[in-house]
Design a protein around this motif. Structure first.
Motif, short mmCIF file in Angstrom:
data_model
loop_
_atom_site.label_atom_id
_atom_site.label_comp_id
_atom_site.label_asym_id
_atom_site.label_seq_id
_atom_site.Cartn_x
_atom_site.Cartn_y
_atom_site.Cartn_z
N LEU A 38 72.12 46.91 -66.52
CA LEU A 38 73.56 46.67 -67.29
C LEU A 38 73.45 45.75 -68.33
N GLY A 39 72.04 45.02 -68.40
CA GLY A 39 71.95 44.29 -69.54
C GLY A 39 72.54 42.85 -69.24
N ARG A 40 73.04 42.65 -68.29
CA ARG A 40 73.67 41.32 -67.99
C ARG A 40 73.03 40.73 -66.76
N PRO A 41 73.58 39.48 -66.41
CA PRO A 41 73.28 38.85 -64.82
C PRO A 41 74.18 39.41 -64.09
N VAL A 42 73.78 39.85 -62.90
CA VAL A 42 74.49 40.18 -61.54
C VAL A 42 73.83 39.26 -60.42
N SER A 43 74.64 38.63 -59.84
CA SER A 43 74.01 37.96 -58.61
C SER A 43 74.73 38.38 -57.12
N TYR A 44 73.78 38.21 -56.44
CA TYR A 44 74.33 38.64 -54.77
C TYR A 44 75.02 37.32 -53.98
N VAL A 45 76.20 37.43 -53.66
CA VAL A 45 76.61 36.36 -53.26
C VAL A 45 76.88 36.63 -51.73
N ASP A 46 76.35 36.19 -50.60
CA ASP A 46 76.34 36.52 -49.12
C ASP A 46 77.92 35.83 -48.69
N VAL A 47 79.05 36.67 -48.64
CA VAL A 47 80.22 35.86 -48.50
C VAL A 47 80.62 36.46 -46.91
N PRO A 48 81.07 35.49 -46.13
CA PRO A 48 81.16 35.74 -44.67
C PRO A 48 82.40 36.64 -44.58
N LEU A 49 81.97 37.68 -43.92
CA LEU A 49 83.11 38.82 -43.39
C LEU A 49 84.42 38.43 -43.06
N GLU A 50 84.58 37.19 -42.37
CA GLU A 50 86.21 36.80 -42.10
C GLU A 50 86.70 36.34 -43.52
N TRP A 51 85.90 35.61 -44.10
CA TRP A 51 86.36 35.04 -45.56
C TRP A 51 86.96 36.31 -46.52
N TRP A 52 85.97 37.36 -46.45
CA TRP A 52 86.17 38.47 -47.22
C TRP A 52 87.33 39.16 -46.99
N ARG A 53 87.59 39.53 -45.70
CA ARG A 53 88.81 40.14 -45.01
C ARG A 53 90.14 39.47 -45.46
N ALA A 54 89.90 38.20 -45.01
CA ALA A 54 91.48 37.24 -45.62
C ALA A 54 91.33 37.27 -46.97
N GLY A 55 90.37 37.09 -47.48
CA GLY A 55 90.68 36.96 -49.31
C GLY A 55 90.76 37.81 -50.06
N PHE A 57 91.15 41.86 -48.47
CA PHE A 57 91.68 42.95 -47.57
C PHE A 57 93.09 42.34 -47.81
N ALA A 58 93.59 41.11 -47.55
CA ALA A 58 95.11 40.60 -47.51
C ALA A 58 95.68 41.03 -48.78
N LYS A 59 95.10 40.79 -49.84
CA LYS A 59 95.64 41.03 -50.92
C LYS A 59 95.90 42.60 -51.44
#
Length: 112
Positions: A38-55, A57-59
């Motif tokens: 893509l020619g731009r920075p892309v970073s991997y961030v390990d997000v806890p599954l429960e945080w991801w679900r709440a942050g 999926f809830a929306k």
């Protein structure tokens, strides 16, 4: 791959195909490949599954079975259950699986 199977579905009944790339990569390597593609920075961030679900999926408001499926896939990826390579894409389509850099859109100099 899907279009190949749909053209002659009877030939593929009962088969299981590994839809993987030409090599295995971890999430940091995948982010690096997307960065190059893509020619731009892309970073991997390990997000806890429960945080991801709440942050996330809830929306979004997905049906519960869809949310559970996506969460299960995320968990299996985290456990490296899909960390494998196969020649299934080439065997079925006659064309080798593409790297992230080649597959990514828009095309870059490395993908031509």
């Amino acid at each position: 791959m899907v279009s190949t199977v749909l053209r002659e579905p009877a030939r593929h009944i009962g088969n299981v195909y590994e839809l993987t790339g030409p090599r295995t990569v971890n999430m940091n390597e995948m982010a690096e490949e997307y960065s190059r593609a893509l020619g731009r920075p892309v970073s991997y961030v390990d997000v806890p599954l429960e945080w991801w679900r709440a942050g996330v999926f809830a929306k979004v408001g997905l049906p519960p079975h869809t949310e559970e499926h996506i969460a299960t896939m995320a968990r299996l990826h985290r456990e490296n259950r899909y960390d494998r390579a196969s020649d299934d894409v080439e065997r079925v389509t006659g064309v080798p699986a593409q790297t992230i850099e080649v597959f990514s859109w828009p095309p870059t100099k490395t993908s031509t």
